[in-house]
Write an enzyme that holds these catalytic residues in place. Structure first.
Site, PDB file in Angstrom:
ATOM      1  N   GLY A  76       1.514  20.632   7.570  1.00  6.70           N
ATOM      2  CA  GLY A  76       1.335  19.203   8.206  1.00  6.70           C
ATOM      3  C   GLY A  76       2.359  18.218   8.386  1.00  6.70           C
ATOM      4  O   GLY A  76       3.565  18.734   7.797  1.00  6.70           O
ATOM      5  N   GLY A 114       0.519  -1.263   0.075  1.00  8.91           N
ATOM      6  CA  GLY A 114      -0.226   0.096   0.081  1.00  8.91           C
ATOM      7  C   GLY A 114       0.923   1.255  -0.080  1.00  8.91           C
ATOM      8  O   GLY A 114       1.950   1.328  -0.343  1.00  8.91           O
ATOM      9  N   ILE A 139       3.185  15.493   6.941  1.00 12.13           N
ATOM     10  CA  ILE A 139       3.846  15.181   5.487  1.00 12.13           C
ATOM     11  C   ILE A 139       4.761  16.208   4.873  1.00 12.13           C
ATOM     12  O   ILE A 139       6.005  15.852   4.449  1.00 12.13           O
ATOM     13  CB  ILE A 139       2.842  14.571   4.381  1.00 12.13           C
ATOM     14  CG1 ILE A 139       2.283  13.212   5.199  1.00 12.13           C
ATOM     15  CG2 ILE A 139       3.389  14.076   3.202  1.00 12.13           C
ATOM     16  CD1 ILE A 139       0.953  12.772   4.473  1.00 12.13           C
ATOM     17  N   HIS A 161      22.008   2.830  31.566  1.00 10.51           N
ATOM     18  CA  HIS A 161      22.166   4.174  31.374  1.00 10.51           C
ATOM     19  C   HIS A 161      23.735   4.208  30.286  1.00 10.51           C
ATOM     20  O   HIS A 161      24.514   3.126  30.567  1.00 10.51           O
ATOM     21  CB  HIS A 161      22.844   4.614  32.733  1.00 10.51           C
ATOM     22  CG  HIS A 161      23.694   6.022  32.785  1.00 10.51           C
ATOM     23  ND1 HIS A 161      22.899   7.035  32.370  1.00 10.51           N
ATOM     24  CD2 HIS A 161      25.055   6.220  32.835  1.00 10.51           C
ATOM     25  CE1 HIS A 161      24.055   7.879  32.568  1.00 10.51           C
ATOM     26  NE2 HIS A 161      25.435   7.547  32.857  1.00 10.51           N
TER      27      HIS A 161
HETATM   28  C1  FAD Z   1       4.127  10.532   2.650  1.00 10.38           C
HETATM   29  C2  FAD Z   1       3.505   9.808   3.555  1.00 10.38           C
HETATM   30  C3  FAD Z   1       4.129   9.341   4.671  1.00 10.38           C
HETATM   31  C4  FAD Z   1       3.807   8.559   5.845  1.00 10.38           C
HETATM   32  N1  FAD Z   1       4.536   8.231   6.919  1.00 10.38           N
HETATM   33  C5  FAD Z   1       3.736   7.576   7.865  1.00 10.38           C
HETATM   34  C6  FAD Z   1       4.399   7.068   9.122  1.00 10.38           C
HETATM   35  O1  FAD Z   1       5.440   7.310   9.096  1.00 10.38           O
HETATM   36  N2  FAD Z   1       3.934   6.307   9.934  1.00 10.38           N
HETATM   37  C7  FAD Z   1       2.473   6.022   9.774  1.00 10.38           C
HETATM   38  O2  FAD Z   1       1.935   5.222  10.707  1.00 10.38           O
HETATM   39  N3  FAD Z   1       1.759   6.378   8.628  1.00 10.38           N
HETATM   40  C8  FAD Z   1       2.314   7.100   7.499  1.00 10.38           C
HETATM   41  N4  FAD Z   1       1.448   7.559   6.600  1.00 10.38           N
HETATM   42  C9  FAD Z   1       0.241   6.874   6.424  1.00 10.38           C
HETATM   43  C10 FAD Z   1       0.137   5.665   6.098  1.00 10.38           C
HETATM   44  O3  FAD Z   1       0.825   5.412   4.869  1.00 10.38           O
HETATM   45  C11 FAD Z   1      -1.378   5.122   6.130  1.00 10.38           C
HETATM   46  O4  FAD Z   1      -2.140   5.570   7.101  1.00 10.38           O
HETATM   47  C12 FAD Z   1      -1.381   3.912   5.821  1.00 10.38           C
HETATM   48  O5  FAD Z   1      -0.768   3.285   4.445  1.00 10.38           O
HETATM   49  C13 FAD Z   1      -2.860   3.010   5.698  1.00 10.38           C
HETATM   50  O6  FAD Z   1      -3.134   2.003   5.191  1.00 10.38           O
HETATM   51  P1  FAD Z   1      -4.372   1.311   4.474  1.00 10.38           P
HETATM   52  O7  FAD Z   1      -4.207  -0.181   4.161  1.00 10.38           O
HETATM   53  O8  FAD Z   1      -5.563   1.837   5.147  1.00 10.38           O
HETATM   54  O9  FAD Z   1      -4.347   2.057   3.208  1.00 10.38           O
HETATM   55  P2  FAD Z   1      -3.027   2.021   1.876  1.00 10.38           P
HETATM   56  O10 FAD Z   1      -1.726   1.951   2.602  1.00 10.38           O
HETATM   57  O11 FAD Z   1      -3.500   3.295   0.976  1.00 10.38           O
HETATM   58  O12 FAD Z   1      -3.298   0.873   1.108  1.00 10.38           O
HETATM   59  C14 FAD Z   1      -4.594   0.890   0.116  1.00 10.38           C
HETATM   60  C15 FAD Z   1      -4.416  -0.206  -0.870  1.00 10.38           C
HETATM   61  O13 FAD Z   1      -5.564  -0.534  -1.623  1.00 10.38           O
HETATM   62  C16 FAD Z   1      -5.331  -0.553  -3.003  1.00 10.38           C
HETATM   63  N5  FAD Z   1      -6.625  -0.482  -3.505  1.00 10.38           N
HETATM   64  C17 FAD Z   1      -7.488   0.796  -3.524  1.00 10.38           C
HETATM   65  N6  FAD Z   1      -8.381   0.616  -4.373  1.00 10.38           N
HETATM   66  C18 FAD Z   1      -8.516  -0.616  -4.685  1.00 10.38           C
HETATM   67  C19 FAD Z   1      -9.528  -1.569  -5.584  1.00 10.38           C
HETATM   68  N7  FAD Z   1     -10.303  -0.804  -5.987  1.00 10.38           N
HETATM   69  N8  FAD Z   1      -9.005  -2.705  -5.761  1.00 10.38           N
HETATM   70  C20 FAD Z   1      -7.807  -3.213  -5.421  1.00 10.38           C
HETATM   71  N9  FAD Z   1      -6.889  -2.669  -4.712  1.00 10.38           N
HETATM   72  C21 FAD Z   1      -7.335  -1.325  -4.327  1.00 10.38           C
HETATM   73  C22 FAD Z   1      -4.271   0.463  -3.222  1.00 10.38           C
HETATM   74  O14 FAD Z   1      -3.678   0.041  -4.381  1.00 10.38           O
HETATM   75  C23 FAD Z   1      -3.558   0.316  -1.928  1.00 10.38           C
HETATM   76  O15 FAD Z   1      -2.087  -0.572  -2.129  1.00 10.38           O
HETATM   77  C24 FAD Z   1       2.149   8.111   5.644  1.00 10.38           C
HETATM   78  C25 FAD Z   1       1.673   8.599   4.543  1.00 10.38           C
HETATM   79  C26 FAD Z   1       2.036   9.117   3.417  1.00 10.38           C
HETATM   80  C27 FAD Z   1       1.621   9.840   2.457  1.00 10.38           C
END
Ligand code: FAD
Length: 462
Positions: free
Chosen positions: A175, A34, A177, A438
């Protein structure tokens, strides 16, 4: 059962479902891992860790580290980062295989409860599943007039993949990011301007924590425009520069830059889920509404992770995935976010867990606040990172740890001890009685706890 989305919410959910005896498919349209693995947490922290190392080495003469001309080769750094990402991606695929999760590569559409159609490279596949978990994540939001073009106006995804260090960067949105990416390019020599609509960076974070980070950004030359807004953006005809008009409390200013990073927040990504047709309720921002067991308004459909709403954090998504899996398997599981930690990988880092003092007071609690500065801690001085402090918010009568906030070195690592304290219902006495090795950074937590317990050793009792 079927999980849609293979991010840090979806893949742990699928693995746990399979471990609990459910026949499980995981559908991912892009790459396993993701946003977190492909263009979020991992790539950003990879760049942050290397540029931090570079920065320390470059200025190492202060502690006797003399280098002659260390420099960063950005394309090599990017390919190392890509290697880390793909090895984690391979690891996830191996875990899925090892746990008998069937991974289908394709884009899913939710046809009706229990019925999914998947567009794969070899055609349309229909999947019938008693339970469906939506884990489709979130997407970066753009602003009118500042639409992403992938070249000059960038989202975090493109900003983390640049092959050339821009001379100057305008960052719209203060923010986490935006600030994490600013930290990377500032260390590589980019001149940065940050435009933030509200009156502070990292809106919603306690101002005394933010001040430490802001001071550092400014010391490194960042121009920070608060209560400000980009009103227009003009790209030059050769496509190498932008000119932005920014309205500030002092009047309009013009900012020129070679790149614009727009990081003004994220919104739910639920395309193809046909939420309104299927009857899945969403809130005013489009996030899917669930109960504490991740059940949506439609029986048999669950939602987890970013698509379910803030905080948008990978570890929150994973935990929700595990809760959903256990609920589907009939186990008594539910979300309890009292001790969900958060971390911002700025310089220095900021992290927190539990209640802030203000939140505790609003709940009618009598609060005690104690803190310890890294400036008084041996390990922080050894590491040359002695800015910031640990603060413990505890119940004035019982000493129960209600919350901890940290700004300083390794705050993201330190916060886990505080999370354990909040989760287990520890008191400041428990933290103070715990012997810490420590010289280490976690001693700062012990010292702050000793102060709360009325027996500080390394700070004068007030
Ligand atoms: C630049 C950046 C830095 C970040 N740093 C941090 C951090 O340091 N620590 C932290 O905790 N969080 C961080 N985050 C946030 C974190 O990435 C998200 O909270 C996390 O990835 C959410 O996980 P998720 O599984 O809900 O969604 P996602 O990781 O977005 O995964 C969703 C997946 O669903 C797939 N998908 C979507 N629609 C469909 C469909 N119709 N059919 C099949 N597949 C589909 C997508 O391709 C994707 O792979 C960061 C985000 C960004 C943008």
């Amino acid at each position: 059962m079927a999980v849609i989305g293979g991010g840090p919410g979806g893949y742990p959910c699928a693995i746990r479902c399979s471990q609990l005896g459910l026949k499980t498919v995981l559908i991912e349209k892009d790459r396993l891992g993701g946003i977190c693995n492909i263009s979020g947490c991992i790539p950003s922290k990879a760049l942050i860790s290397v540029t931090k190392l570079y920065d320390r080495a470059k200025d190492g003469a202060a502690f006797g580290l003399v280098s002659s001309g260390i420099k960063v080769d950005l394309p090599s750094l990017q390919s190392w980062k890509a290697g880390v990402v793909s090895s984690l991606e391979t690891g996830i695929a191996t875990l899925c295989r090892g746990n008998k999760v069937e991974v289908i590569k394709g884009e899913a559409t939710l046809v009706s409860p229990g019925k999914i159609s998947v567009k794969t490279s070899s055609g349309i596949e229909e999947i019938l599943a008693k339970s469906v978990v939506i884990a489709t994540g979130s997407r970066a939001m753009s602003l009118a007039g500042l639409e992403f073009d992938g070249k000059l106006v960038l989202s975090s995804t493109e900003a983390l993949a640049l092959a050339k260090v821009p001379d100057s960067m305008l960052v719209v949105g203060g923010g986490y990011i935006g600030l994490e990416i600013v930290g990377v390019y500032q260390k590589l020599g980019t001149k940065v301007t940050i435009v933030e609509l509200t009156d502070q960076l990292l809106p919603g974070t306690e101002p005394d924590l933010v001040r430490v980070v802001q001071r550092n950004l400014e010391k490194r030359g960042a121009r920070i425009l608060l209560k400000s807004k980009v009103v227009s953006l003009e790209k030059d005809s050769k496509g190498g520069k932008v000119k932005a008009k920014v309205s500030t409390p002092e009047g309009e200013v013009v900012v020129e830059a070679n790149a614009v990073l727009v990081s003004v927040g994220r919104g739910p990504l639920a395309g193809g889920m046909r939420l309104s047709e299927v009857g899945v309720k969403t809130d005013s921002k489009g996030y899917i509404v669930t109960d504490a067991q991740m059940r949506t308004s439609v029986a048999g459909i669950y939602a987890i992770g970013d698509v379910r709403g803030p905080p948008l954090l990978a570890h929150k998504a994973s935990k929700e995935g595990i809760v959903a899996a256990e609920v589907i398997a009939g186990l008594p599981s539910a979300a309890d976010w009292r001790s969900i930690p958060w971390a911002v990988f700025t310089d220095p880092e900021i992290a927190g867990v539990g209640l802030t003092e203000k939140e505790a007071v609003e709940k009618g609690l009598q609060v005690k606040r104690s803190r310890f500065s890294f400036a008084a801690l041996g390990r922080a001085l050894i590491s040359g990172e002695a800015e910031g402090f640990v603060r413990i918010v505890s119940d004035a009568k019982s000493g129960l740890v209600l919350g901890v906030q940290i700004v300083g070195p390794e705050a993201s690592n330190l916060i886990s001890e505080a999370s354990l304290a909040v989760e287990m219902g520890a008191t400041v006495e428990d933290l103070a009685l715990t012997i810490h090795p420590h010289p280490t950074l976690p001693e700062a937590i012990m010292e702050a706890a000793e102060a709360a317990a009325g027996k500080p050793i390394h700070q004068v009792k007030l």
